[in-house]
Motif scaffolding. Structure first.
Motif: not given
Length: 316
Positions: A106-114, A196-206
């Motif tokens: 939650g504190l390392v992997s998720t922010p890095f994916g974002l 996480v990167m793919i999920l946030y990338l889809a959100g950023l595209k929207a």
């Protein structure tokens, strides 16, 4: 009769009748429609009941019993839970390790994916290649990731010791209880970051580009635009990522079991459930008590997170 009066009468006779529209009429389902709907909805519901909720309720009931899977089932009340919290040495280390998994993802992997999603969304050079390469670990199961971790962190033939040149006194990355949990967390984060990167990338595209342009016109910097404009619009993605992170942290099993069967510093609650239910002990009631604790902890995190997010949506 004069022709002037005859022509309007002929037009009235030739005019087609105006269809009347029925208001409030609803289409009734036929028996065939009802049968199709029943099959399409009934089969998934039955599968969900028998595969998910049936075993879940059975585990809750069995957690108050003593049963080895063969003999008679005897009711013991809360004895399994008392022994679990007081007389089972492996329980609290497993709880600490699960909390560590949750904190690290939650504190390392998720922010890095974002961060990676933001960089890729900006359209850097070879962004397609980076996106594919970072997402590739997601298609691998955690068991395969565990085997890869053995190839990298092995003491005698691992790639990491070969690169560091520790031939005379190699570091036992997976055998040392003070180190192995961190190596496995790195391997698990390698897979989780791409997801996480793919999920946030889809959100950023929207995200509507007009919002960014309006913020730039108002004089906001890129950092202020992201944290005050873009990130609030990603609230639905944040909910999904948060729930997935909690589930991934609490259900982690195969990667540690592939390395050393979840022992010697890699104990997790899911491993304890397996060892007690299908291991040599065959303590199904005791293992079910551990499973119920894991279920309650996971539901507590998920429900609390969802309630907070829903309240935030109502207050907006």
């Amino acid at each position: 009769m004069p022709i002037g009066r005859l022509m309007p009468m002929m037009r009235e006779r030739e005019a087609p009748p105006v269809p009347t529209r029925t208001v409030g009429r609803r289409r009734r389902f036929t028996r065939r429609d009802a049968g199709v709907i029943g099959v399409l909805l009934g089969i998934p519901v039955l599968l969900d009941v028998f595969v998910v909720w049936g075993p879940t309720l059975a585990s809750v009931v069995l957690s108050f019993t003593s049963w080895d899977g063969i003999g008679d089932i005897s009711w013991v009340g809360t004895d399994n839970y008392e022994n679990l919290f007081t007389n089972y040495p492996a329980f609290w280390p497993a709880v600490r390790h699960n909390v560590l998994w949750l904190a690290f993802l939650g504190l390392v992997s998720t922010p890095f994916g974002l961060l990676l999603a933001v960089l890729v969304d900006r359209g850097v050079r070879f962004s397609r290649f980076y996106q594919s390469a970072l997402y590739m670990p997601v298609v691998l199961s955690l068991a395969v990731v565990g085997f890869i971790a053995q190839l990298v962190f092995s003491r005698d033939q691992g790639a990491l010791n070969a690169v560091l040149g520790g031939g005379t006194n190699p570091t036992d990355w997976l055998g040392d209880p003070d180190l192995n949990i961190w190596m496995i967390l790195l391997a698990a984060a390698w897979r989780h970051t791409g997801y996480v990167m793919i999920l946030y990338l889809a959100g950023l595209k929207a995200v509507d580009p007009a919002l960014k342009e309006a913020a730039a016109i108002d004089g906001a910097s890129e950092r202020q635009t992201f944290f005050r404009v873009v990130l609030p619009t990603l609230r639905p993605v944040n909910i999904i990522v948060g729930v997935i992170t909690v589930i991934e942290a609490l259900r982690a099993f195969d990667i540690v079991y592939a390395v050393n069967k979840g022992r010697n510093g890699l104990e997790l609650l899911s491993v304890l459930v397996t060892d007690n239910i299908i291991g040599e002990a065959s303590r199904i009631g005791f293992g079910s008590a551990i499973a119920v604790v894991l279920l309650l902890v996971s539901m507590g995190f998920v429900v609390t997170f969802l309630v907070q997010e829903m309240r935030g949506e109502k207050n907006r």
